[in-house]
Design a protein around this motif. Structure first.
Motif, mmCIF file in Angstrom:
data_model
loop_
_atom_site.group_PDB
_atom_site.id
_atom_site.type_symbol
_atom_site.label_atom_id
_atom_site.label_comp_id
_atom_site.label_asym_id
_atom_site.label_seq_id
_atom_site.Cartn_x
_atom_site.Cartn_y
_atom_site.Cartn_z
ATOM 1 N N ARG A 343 13.671 -7.383 -20.758
ATOM 2 C CA ARG A 343 13.070 -7.331 -22.106
ATOM 3 C C ARG A 343 11.739 -8.063 -22.094
ATOM 4 O O ARG A 343 11.630 -9.164 -21.555
ATOM 5 C CB ARG A 343 14.006 -7.963 -23.116
ATOM 6 C CG ARG A 343 13.395 -8.122 -24.507
ATOM 7 C CD ARG A 343 14.403 -8.636 -25.497
ATOM 8 N NE ARG A 343 15.401 -7.622 -25.787
ATOM 9 C CZ ARG A 343 16.444 -7.816 -26.603
ATOM 10 N NH1 ARG A 343 16.615 -8.993 -27.189
ATOM 11 N NH2 ARG A 343 17.316 -6.856 -26.820
ATOM 12 N N VAL A 344 10.727 -7.455 -22.687
ATOM 13 C CA VAL A 344 9.398 -8.042 -22.775
ATOM 14 C C VAL A 344 9.162 -8.532 -24.198
ATOM 15 O O VAL A 344 9.361 -7.782 -25.164
ATOM 16 C CB VAL A 344 8.304 -7.025 -22.386
ATOM 17 C CG1 VAL A 344 6.924 -7.660 -22.508
ATOM 18 C CG2 VAL A 344 8.527 -6.521 -20.970
ATOM 19 N N ALA A 376 11.346 -3.878 -25.746
ATOM 20 C CA ALA A 376 10.225 -4.781 -26.026
ATOM 21 C C ALA A 376 10.297 -5.248 -27.470
ATOM 22 O O ALA A 376 10.630 -4.478 -28.374
ATOM 23 C CB ALA A 376 8.897 -4.078 -25.767
ATOM 24 N N LEU A 377 9.995 -6.538 -27.673
ATOM 25 C CA LEU A 377 9.951 -7.140 -29.007
ATOM 26 C C LEU A 377 8.546 -7.641 -29.283
ATOM 27 O O LEU A 377 7.747 -7.853 -28.371
ATOM 28 C CB LEU A 377 10.949 -8.295 -29.101
ATOM 29 C CG LEU A 377 12.417 -7.967 -28.805
ATOM 30 C CD1 LEU A 377 13.258 -9.235 -28.851
ATOM 31 C CD2 LEU A 377 12.947 -6.943 -29.795
ATOM 32 N N LEU A 378 8.231 -7.862 -30.558
ATOM 33 C CA LEU A 378 6.889 -8.306 -30.954
ATOM 34 C C LEU A 378 6.997 -9.525 -31.860
ATOM 35 O O LEU A 378 7.819 -9.563 -32.780
ATOM 36 C CB LEU A 378 6.146 -7.178 -31.679
ATOM 37 C CG LEU A 378 4.783 -7.522 -32.278
ATOM 38 C CD1 LEU A 378 3.788 -7.919 -31.189
ATOM 39 C CD2 LEU A 378 4.231 -6.361 -33.100
ATOM 40 N N THR A 379 6.181 -10.520 -31.582
ATOM 41 C CA THR A 379 6.029 -11.697 -32.445
ATOM 42 C C THR A 379 4.559 -11.841 -32.797
ATOM 43 O O THR A 379 3.702 -11.829 -31.907
ATOM 44 C CB THR A 379 6.520 -12.975 -31.735
ATOM 45 O OG1 THR A 379 7.918 -12.867 -31.472
ATOM 46 C CG2 THR A 379 6.265 -14.203 -32.603
ATOM 47 N N PHE A 446 7.171 -13.175 -21.341
ATOM 48 C CA PHE A 446 6.124 -13.033 -22.343
ATOM 49 C C PHE A 446 5.053 -12.060 -21.877
ATOM 50 O O PHE A 446 4.687 -12.039 -20.691
ATOM 51 C CB PHE A 446 5.444 -14.388 -22.611
ATOM 52 C CG PHE A 446 6.257 -15.332 -23.444
ATOM 53 C CD1 PHE A 446 6.717 -14.965 -24.707
ATOM 54 C CD2 PHE A 446 6.568 -16.602 -22.967
ATOM 55 C CE1 PHE A 446 7.455 -15.839 -25.470
ATOM 56 C CE2 PHE A 446 7.314 -17.485 -23.726
ATOM 57 C CZ PHE A 446 7.766 -17.100 -24.981
ATOM 58 N N PHE A 447 4.565 -11.263 -22.800
ATOM 59 C CA PHE A 447 3.314 -10.529 -22.593
ATOM 60 C C PHE A 447 2.360 -10.992 -23.684
ATOM 61 O O PHE A 447 2.518 -10.656 -24.852
ATOM 62 C CB PHE A 447 3.514 -9.022 -22.654
ATOM 63 C CG PHE A 447 2.211 -8.247 -22.731
ATOM 64 C CD1 PHE A 447 1.126 -8.619 -21.953
ATOM 65 C CD2 PHE A 447 2.080 -7.155 -23.581
ATOM 66 C CE1 PHE A 447 -0.074 -7.921 -22.026
ATOM 67 C CE2 PHE A 447 0.891 -6.450 -23.651
ATOM 68 C CZ PHE A 447 -0.189 -6.837 -22.875
ATOM 69 N N LEU A 448 1.406 -11.819 -23.307
ATOM 70 C CA LEU A 448 0.414 -12.331 -24.241
ATOM 71 C C LEU A 448 -0.655 -11.269 -24.413
ATOM 72 O O LEU A 448 -1.414 -10.969 -23.483
ATOM 73 C CB LEU A 448 -0.185 -13.627 -23.697
ATOM 74 C CG LEU A 448 -1.125 -14.407 -24.610
ATOM 75 C CD1 LEU A 448 -0.448 -14.761 -25.924
ATOM 76 C CD2 LEU A 448 -1.602 -15.672 -23.915
ATOM 77 N N PHE A 459 2.280 0.399 -18.744
ATOM 78 C CA PHE A 459 1.871 -0.976 -18.469
ATOM 79 C C PHE A 459 3.038 -1.942 -18.597
ATOM 80 O O PHE A 459 3.170 -2.875 -17.791
ATOM 81 C CB PHE A 459 0.749 -1.424 -19.392
ATOM 82 C CG PHE A 459 0.526 -2.915 -19.320
ATOM 83 C CD1 PHE A 459 -0.077 -3.469 -18.201
ATOM 84 C CD2 PHE A 459 0.971 -3.754 -20.323
ATOM 85 C CE1 PHE A 459 -0.238 -4.840 -18.091
ATOM 86 C CE2 PHE A 459 0.801 -5.123 -20.224
ATOM 87 C CZ PHE A 459 0.190 -5.665 -19.101
ATOM 88 N N LEU A 460 3.885 -1.758 -19.595
ATOM 89 C CA LEU A 460 5.010 -2.674 -19.776
ATOM 90 C C LEU A 460 5.899 -2.692 -18.533
ATOM 91 O O LEU A 460 6.415 -3.748 -18.144
ATOM 92 C CB LEU A 460 5.818 -2.287 -21.015
ATOM 93 C CG LEU A 460 5.136 -2.559 -22.369
ATOM 94 C CD1 LEU A 460 6.032 -2.095 -23.510
ATOM 95 C CD2 LEU A 460 4.803 -4.030 -22.533
#
Length: 612
Positions: A343-344, A376-379, A446-448, A459-460
């Motif tokens: 998970r990203v 993938a999740l987003l913050t 993390f993907f900053l 890309f992910l």
């Protein structure tokens, strides 16, 4: 090097623990095991070459065979002082009997104990030759001078014993390394002679012989765009600099490289013309070098030399020489295995200046991750200026973004997009990451991201594969499209799927995107905190890349990433950040305007318009 302490001083128990440890930790990974004492010198490359000629399916117990005292004349054990080789199949068969051997076999020497164990339970005796391969050893006498030893038995030895001190160990290594080097040079000469002899029989004849003999021919460009340019240098300066400046001081690895090739050129000239002539360098007149991906680094040197004859007469002359530093043997670096199921966690910092681009980011995120059910999740990280933070109850500058997030959560019922609000005048990347890091588990990937990033599954997956916990972090170099107003000047843009990387460049000044594990960041951040003692001004001058570069021992994988394509946008550079970060941002904006040809055309058209 891994050091293992067994906690027992009894020799037999130490050997028992050693064999048990090898089986437990390496038994499923390696085909061969080489066991030696600390007073043994072994030629590792020769041992490696030996096992390539042996079958891995056989039970191999190979070394210097010695008789047991008062034992069977046919039985032999491998002398531990000269090292011995064991195959994996033998180790697997031996392991179940180790406990019995420890309890039933009495011996003073561990190598005898092991040999007796193998013979009693497996019926295999030590041999000094197998399948036509000989295990050569040499017993070193006291006060031996390795440099003066010329016996054939010594020259061919795979293992030498006993080595009394550290200095002697280094002297032996130097001596055997010299032998291997001489053999390698002789093999190169023999191969080059064979190539010369065979070339005349080929369709191209002598004309097909490349220089140096045996090295790949130079790369032949198919168009002018593929021509490899030469870089000009002198002994003091380089005229093709990494930062784009026309001239810079020659230093570091480049200076050492130039010194080495000049020295090598003189050595080759003297070996060819001595004793008739002896050359010494006066000056490097001109130097050129280029990297040819098919063969290595090529050099052309114009040297001003002083030639001295046997009678002592000297003469100054200029001579041009060509050299090649060929590409060495390519090695596969072992890397831990990772999967694409991780998970990203995307982290998106937002300032007021970024509001115009948020809608496009969220649309791309929904289309490429939520619709495809990517893991993938987003913050979101809302960065409020202190003035905006005071007025948030009356006017929330991020109200529109929060409304868009609410719409996404209604559309995708199972999705939650949390946000974190931060009040600061200086949005330091490290400070922001500190806040996010504390709110996520240590195993989070993390993907900053930046607001101009267009998220896609391709890309992910590369983010997952290129980021390895406790081993490697990934800093992709995104592709930045040029300003369409300068590139196309009112014409219709070409939007073919095959040329989406045509009108832009890879922005090497940007470190906004990064993939890393939270545990790795926390480890590096702890070392940073101990070094700077919580001085905030230091954090404002750093990015996450700097934290990993200076305070972690991880691999930093920095590579161009065609899967990250960003539309043109003029970035707002915060002058309150450090001078270096601000300068990086300005350079990114300037280089992202257009290519040199587009800028030249725009200037030309402007001058034409002004003249009329």
């Amino acid at each position: 090097m891994v050091l293992v302490a067994h906690g027992d001083e009894r020799p037999i128990w130490l050997m028992y623990e050693t064999m048990h440890y090898i089986h437990q930790h390496f038994g499923s990974d390696y085909d061969w095991f080489y066991i030696m004492q600390d007073d043994t010198y072994a030629q590792a490359e020769q041992v490696k070459a030996l096992v390539t000629h042996l079958s891995i399916n056989q039970d191999v117990y190979l070394g210097r065979a010695e008789e047991f005292i008062g034992g069977d004349e046919q039985a032999r054990y491998c002398h531990g002082g000269f090292g011995y080789l064991m195959s994996r199949s033998l180790l697997l068969k031996l392991h179940p009997h180790l406990d019995s051997c420890r309890n039933e076999i009495l011996s003073v020497r561990p190598d005898e104990w092991l040999g007796r164990c193998i013979i009693d339970f497996l019926g295999i005796t030590c041999v000094s030759q197998l399948q036509g391969q000989h295990y050569h050893t040499y017993e070193l006498a006291k006060n031996t001078e390795p440099e003066k030893e010329e016996e054939e038995e010594f020259q061919a030895a795979l293992a030498v014993h006993p080595v009394s001190d550290v200095t002697l160990m280094y002297r032996l290594h130097k001596h055997f390394s010299r032998i291997q080097l001489d053999r390698a040079y002789q093999e190169i000469q023999d191969l080059q002679m064979q190539i010369r002899n065979l070339t005349s029989l080929t369709p191209a004849g002598e004309a097909g012989l490349t220089w140096p003999v045996g090295i790949n021919a130079p790369f032949l460009p198919k168009s002018r765009f593929e021509v490899i340019s030469w870089d000009y240098f002198t002994e003091q300066h380089l005229f093709s600099c990494p930062d784009g400046s026309p001239k810079c001081e020659l230093s570091g690895a480049s200076k050492a490289d130039v010194s080495e090739i000049i020295e090598s050129a003189l050595e080759q000239l003297n070996s060819r013309y001595q004793p008739l002539l002896r050359f010494s360098k006066r000056q490097l007149l001109n130097g050129y070098r280029r990297f040819d991906p098919t063969r290595g680094m090529e050099y052309t040197l114009d040297l001003l030399l002083e030639a001295v004859t046997q009678k002592g007469h000297s003469h100054v002359l200029a001579k041009r020489v060509s050299l090649v530093r060929p590409l060495s043997k390519v090695e596969i670096i072992p890397m831990p295995y990772v999967t694409e199921a991780t998970r990203v966690q995307l982290v998106l910092p937002l300032t007021v200046q970024d509001l115009d681009f948020v809608a496009n980011f969220l649309d791309m995120f929904a289309m490429n991750t939520l619709d495809t059910h990517d893991n993938a999740l987003l913050t979101l990280l809302f960065i409020y200026h202190p003035y905006d933070a005071q007025r948030v109850s009356q006017v929330d500058v991020f109200a529109g973004v929060k409304a868009m997030v609410g719409e996404l959560e209604k559309r995708y019922a199972e999705v939650k997009i949390p946000w974190i609000s931060v009040k600061t005048e200086v949005p330091s990347q490290v400070k922001l990451m500190d806040i996010v890091s504390k709110k996520h588990p240590v195993d989070t990937l993390f993907f900053l991201a930046s607001v101009w990033t267009e998220i896609n599954m391709e890309f992910l997956n590369r983010c997952r594969m290129n980021t390895i916990s406790n081993w490697q972090v990934f800093f992709p170099v995104h592709f930045q499209e040029f300003n369409p107003a300068l590139v196309y000047r009112g014409e219709q843009t070409a939007s073919s799927s095959t040329d989406f990387l045509r009108d832009g460049h890879f922005d090497r000044h940007s470190f906004a995107e990064a993939c890393f594990y939270n545990s790795d960041y926390m480890t590096a951040r702890t070392k940073l905190a101990a070094d700077i003692l919580d001085r905030d001004e230091v954090l404002e001058s750093m990015e996450v890349f700097d934290v990993f570069l200076h305070y972690s021992g991880l691999h930093l994988f920095r590579a161009v990433e065609p899967g990250l394509v960003q539309k043109y946008a003029l970035r707002s550079c915060n002058p309150r950040l450090s001078e270096e970060l601000y300068h990086r941002c300005v350079l990114s904006n300037l280089e992202g305007l257009a290519s040199r040809s587009h800028l030249a055309m725009a200037l030309f058209e402007q001058e034409q318009a002004n003249s009329t």
